[in-house]
Design a protein around this motif. Structure first.
Motif, PDB file in Angstrom:
ATOM      1  N   TYR A 168       1.773   7.307   3.140  1.00 27.17           N
ATOM      2  CA  TYR A 168       0.352   7.254   2.816  1.00 27.17           C
ATOM      3  C   TYR A 168      -0.233   8.631   3.015  1.00 27.17           C
ATOM      4  N   LEU A 204       0.805  -1.225   0.000  1.00 28.17           N
ATOM      5  CA  LEU A 204       0.000   0.000   0.000  1.00 28.17           C
ATOM      6  C   LEU A 204       0.839   1.277   0.000  1.00 28.17           C
ATOM      7  N   ASP A 205       2.120   1.186  -0.317  1.00 30.15           N
ATOM      8  CA  ASP A 205       2.975   2.373  -0.302  1.00 30.15           C
ATOM      9  C   ASP A 205       2.398   3.453  -1.221  1.00 30.15           C
ATOM     10  N   GLY A 206       2.177   4.654  -0.666  1.00 28.63           N
ATOM     11  CA  GLY A 206       1.675   5.768  -1.466  1.00 28.63           C
ATOM     12  C   GLY A 206       0.168   5.847  -1.548  1.00 28.63           C
ATOM     13  N   LYS A 225       5.195   3.561   9.021  1.00 22.88           N
ATOM     14  CA  LYS A 225       6.537   3.980   9.400  1.00 22.88           C
ATOM     15  C   LYS A 225       7.441   2.752   9.528  1.00 22.88           C
ATOM     16  N   LEU A 243      -3.412   5.745  15.213  1.00 23.40           N
ATOM     17  CA  LEU A 243      -2.008   5.707  15.636  1.00 23.40           C
ATOM     18  C   LEU A 243      -1.324   4.460  15.085  1.00 23.40           C
ATOM     19  N   ALA A 284      -0.259   4.969  11.446  1.00 18.35           N
ATOM     20  CA  ALA A 284       0.977   5.740  11.303  1.00 18.35           C
ATOM     21  C   ALA A 284       2.181   4.853  11.623  1.00 18.35           C
ATOM     22  N   ASP A 285       2.066   4.063  12.686  1.00 17.00           N
ATOM     23  CA  ASP A 285       3.175   3.200  13.100  1.00 17.00           C
ATOM     24  C   ASP A 285       3.470   2.134  12.048  1.00 17.00           C
TER      25      ASP A 285
END
Lengths: 338, 425
Positions: free
Chosen positions: A169, A141-143, A163, A156, A159-160
């Motif tokens: 994203y 799912l990059d991008g 990362k 949260l 996001a983790d």
């Protein structure tokens, strides 16, 4: 001008905080009605049906508590809350108990001063994408643009996760499941992320569920459970043991249909204690002895609730998985009624 | 001999506090002040007690904790590793940019509509009346949604721009394509526009919490110097004109002074445009103008513009008709009459209510929550509040910030008002 605004704020805060931390169970009994914080509408977990009656897995637990405390599973008022408003509603005393797919975390338990009294659904965060996107794993799912409910733990975790996998994203923040579903279907986001159970529930209500897939990765632990305010331990006990009564009932094979018969005929001491045939379990939490019996009679045992609302026979089609009884390889484990 | 009785002794009795009109006003004020103080004290005490009862403390240390969430539109550098305070700043800049664009747009629109509403052209005047009445009588929130929903539903998804190999082989065009010389992509997620970039930027100086962008500063400095030089040129031309009666030709000099230095600087720093390109899921590169931003700003401009139009119309009507007649008598054309005679006088009436429209617009930006625009309300008052559970702190801080912004706008506009008001001699 400074002063006036400060006063306004303090008035609001003062009123909100004004609800006393005194015994919730007395308030509920005096009111003759349980106020249950529920979802704004997540089919299978908590949503009004076509006739305006609330139905669902979380709703059933509210009804069980009402049956245990007030003797009538219909004496519940459901207050729909969003991910953002739910904890304020509970802290301010607007609701007696919050049963709304809420994740038990350290900071919510401590800093927000709540008690998560049990886990009624062991969940984890997943992703749903459209099939024609050709994505088979969350790591692809990059991008991507991702729809996410604000004020949630999933925000949260998301996001983790990106990362940790060195991906980027674009978040699209939404308020609740229905808005998320609308944005996702409109193509405002490539993927929708929330608890896997919530994804399954959302997908079941779509016009074309076969065109959407839930990706295999589960990126977090989401123990969902009923929440009460910190400090009123008696009320916490009532909610906790009402839930465990339902779990124990499944373990002992007690159902809504046979509860009377079992109560009359069983020789198993734990069953007899649970159903109030002997002992004084109810009195110890400020209720009468038959609280568990009424709860089971009203909504059925844990397994019945699961199968009726979100189980494999329903459109949502969730397997028991982690939520099977411990005797069947799951995590649902009630402490003994002793 | 009877002596005149002594003048009554100026003695003070308590009852005078009520019955003596000299003291009564003061008495009432003192009592009200005491009651007010008691109310404040009660509220404070109530808050403190309830916080204690819930075992909550009141402090702002959460602002320095890692935020952990991501924000779509960030005008200053921000990642989920930044602090909640940084997220607050991101939200604040998002609020301010909407407020700024909104105020400018609403003023321009409002002045045009306000003037046109007084037009002698029946159709134009009626159309403007309809616009004003429709926009100021329907709640702003609805306008935001009315604008947001169509643009996000009608525009094509990024995938519609894709050209696959099969399509190329078959000679098919994609369902959608970029506009404006293949540079701007309008999608259902937002408008992707080219971003000006410098291949040789001047870097930036880090000054604690703020960092100065030297590239940007140098452009502003050069542009400022150009404008000063341009004004000097005009002043000289005027002097020459007054001395000799002939105005020297200045247009090409002005053009050179205004454009050339900045253009040279931009070229020296290697200005080029980054065109958004379609990748796996989205367009990347360029800048993304979110639909939430577009809808919010547009709705604010249209809504507040309608109010400003009425203020402008009132201002113009407040200037006596004799002024117009005198201007016509001098042979001024209607346009010049409006810009030289009427509007400058009308400004005195327009500015004070205009200030409150600016304040309204700025505060109304918080309605961006309806379209998930992460402004100050969305970051500090939304996600931060929720993730930290610090309702009281976040709300008070947010109120303080909005208050400060409003007071600053008010102060700046009051200074401007003072500069245009009637100079009394």
């Amino acid at each position: 001008m400074h002063k006036t605004i400060l006063i306004g704020a303090l008035t609001a805060a003062g009123l909100a905080a004004g609800a006393s931390a005194a015994a919730t169970v007395d308030d509920v009994k005096a009111r003759g009605e349980l106020i249950c914080g529920s979802n704004t509408g997540l089919t299978g977990f908590g949503a009004p049906d076509a006739n305006g009656n609330w139905q669902g897995f979380d709703v059933a637990l509210c009804r069980a508590i009402a049956a245990a405390v007030l003797g009538d599973p219909n004496k519940v008022r459901f207050v729909p809350t969003t991910g953002e408003t739910r904890f304020t509603a509970l802290a301010s005393g607007e609701v007696d108990v919050l049963i709304r797919n809420s994740t038990w975390t350290f900071s919510r338990d401590t800093e927000l001063a709540f008690d998560f009294v049990a886990v009624n659904y062991y969940d984890g965060q997943g992703f749903m994408v459209k099939k024609d996107l050709g994505v088979a794993s969350a790591k692809e799912l990059d991008g991507a643009t991702v729809c996410i409910q604000t004020g949630t733990t999933t925000e949260l975790n998301l996001a983790d996760f990106f990362k940790a996998n060195n991906m980027t994203y674009t978040p699209v923040n939404v308020q609740d499941d229905s808005q998320a579903q609308q944005q996702y279907l409109a193509g405002a986001c490539d993927a929708y992320t929330t608890d896997a159970s919530g994804l399954a529930a959302s997908r079941a209500t779509m016009a074309d569920p076969e065109n959407h897939i839930i990706l295999p990765e589960i990126i977090s632990k989401e123990p969902l459970g009923p929440v009460v305010r910190h400090g009123d331990n008696n009320w916490g006990d009532i909610v906790r043991w009402t839930f465990y009564a339902l779990v124990t009932a499944e373990e002992k094979g007690i159902t809504a249909a046979n509860v009377e018969e079992v109560a009359a005929s069983s020789t198993d001491p734990e069953v007899r204690r649970l159903l109030g045939v002997e002992g004084d379990m109810g009195a110890k939490i400020g209720l009468d002895n038959e609280f568990a019996k009424r709860a089971i009679a009203a909504v059925g045992n844990y397994g019945e609730i699961f199968e009726a609302n979100i189980g494999e026979a329903t459109p949502i089609g969730l397997a028991r998985g982690l939520n099977a009884l411990w005797t069947q390889g799951g995590l649902q484990y009630a402490p003994p009624f002793r | 001999m009877a002596l005149a009785p002594d003048a009554p002794k100026d003695s003070f009795r308590l009852s005078m506090l009520i019955y003596d009109t000299r003291f009564r006003a003061m008495t009432i004020q003192v009592i009200v002040l005491i009651l007010f103080g008691l109310a404040v004290a009660w509220l404070l005490n109530n808050t403190v007690q309830n916080l204690a009862a819930k075992g909550k403390t009141f402090n702002y240390s959460f602002l320095w904790v890692r935020a952990g969430y991501d924000i779509e539109q960030t005008l200053i550098p921000y990642t989920n590793d930044s602090t909640h305070f940084r997220a607050l700043l991101v939200g604040l800049t998002n609020t301010l940019v909407v407020a700024l664009v909104g105020c400018i747009g609403a003023t321009i629109l409002g002045v045009i509509v306000g003037v046109l509403r007084l037009s002698k052209n029946w159709l134009v005047a009626r159309i403007m009346t309809v616009y004003v009445e429709i926009f100021r009588n329907i709640p702003l929130l609805l306008w935001i949604l009315i604008i947001y929903v169509p643009i996000s539903e009608i525009a094509p998804a990024p995938s519609a721009f894709r050209v696959t190999e099969e399509m190329q082989a078959a000679g098919q065009a994609p369902a959608a394509s970029k506009i404006l010389f293949d540079t701007v992509a309008v999608t259902n997620r937002g408008i992707y526009a080219p971003l000006p970039l410098f291949s040789r930027p001047l870097g930036s100086v880090d000054l604690g919490p703020v960092s100065l962008n030297l590239t940007f500063l140098s452009i502003v400095a050069v542009l400022g110097a150009s404008i000063l030089a341009y004004r000097a040129l005009r002043a000289r031309a005027r002097a020459v004109q007054e001395a000799t009666g002939v105005r020297p030709v200045t247009w090409w000099k002005s053009l050179m002074i205004l454009v050339l230095p900045t253009a040279l600087l931009l070229a020296a720093m290697g200005l080029h445009l980054e065109i958004p390109e379609l990748t796996r899921f989205n367009f990347t590169g360029g800048i993304l103008l979110q639909h939430a931003f577009t809808a919010l700003t547009l709705a604010l401009i249209l809504y507040t513009g309608a109010f400003i139009a009425e203020i402008v119309r009132a201002g113009i009507l407040a200037v006596s008709k004799g002024q117009t007649e005198a201007a016509y008598a001098l042979g001024l054309r209607p346009n010049r009459t409006m810009s030289l005679i009427i509007l400058p006088q009308a400004l005195r009436v327009i500015i004070p209510p205009l200030i409150s429209q600016y304040l309204n617009l700025t505060k109304n930006t918080s309605l961006g929550i309806a379209v998930s625009y992460l402004d100050l309300r969305g970051t500090l008052g939304g996600i931060t509040l929720n993730q930290t559970g610090r309702e009281l702190e976040c709300m008070l801080l947010m109120m303080l910030i909005y208050l400060t912004i409003s007071l600053i706008i008010s102060a700046v506009m009051n200074v401007y008002n003072r500069s245009v008001r009637l100079k009394e001699r």
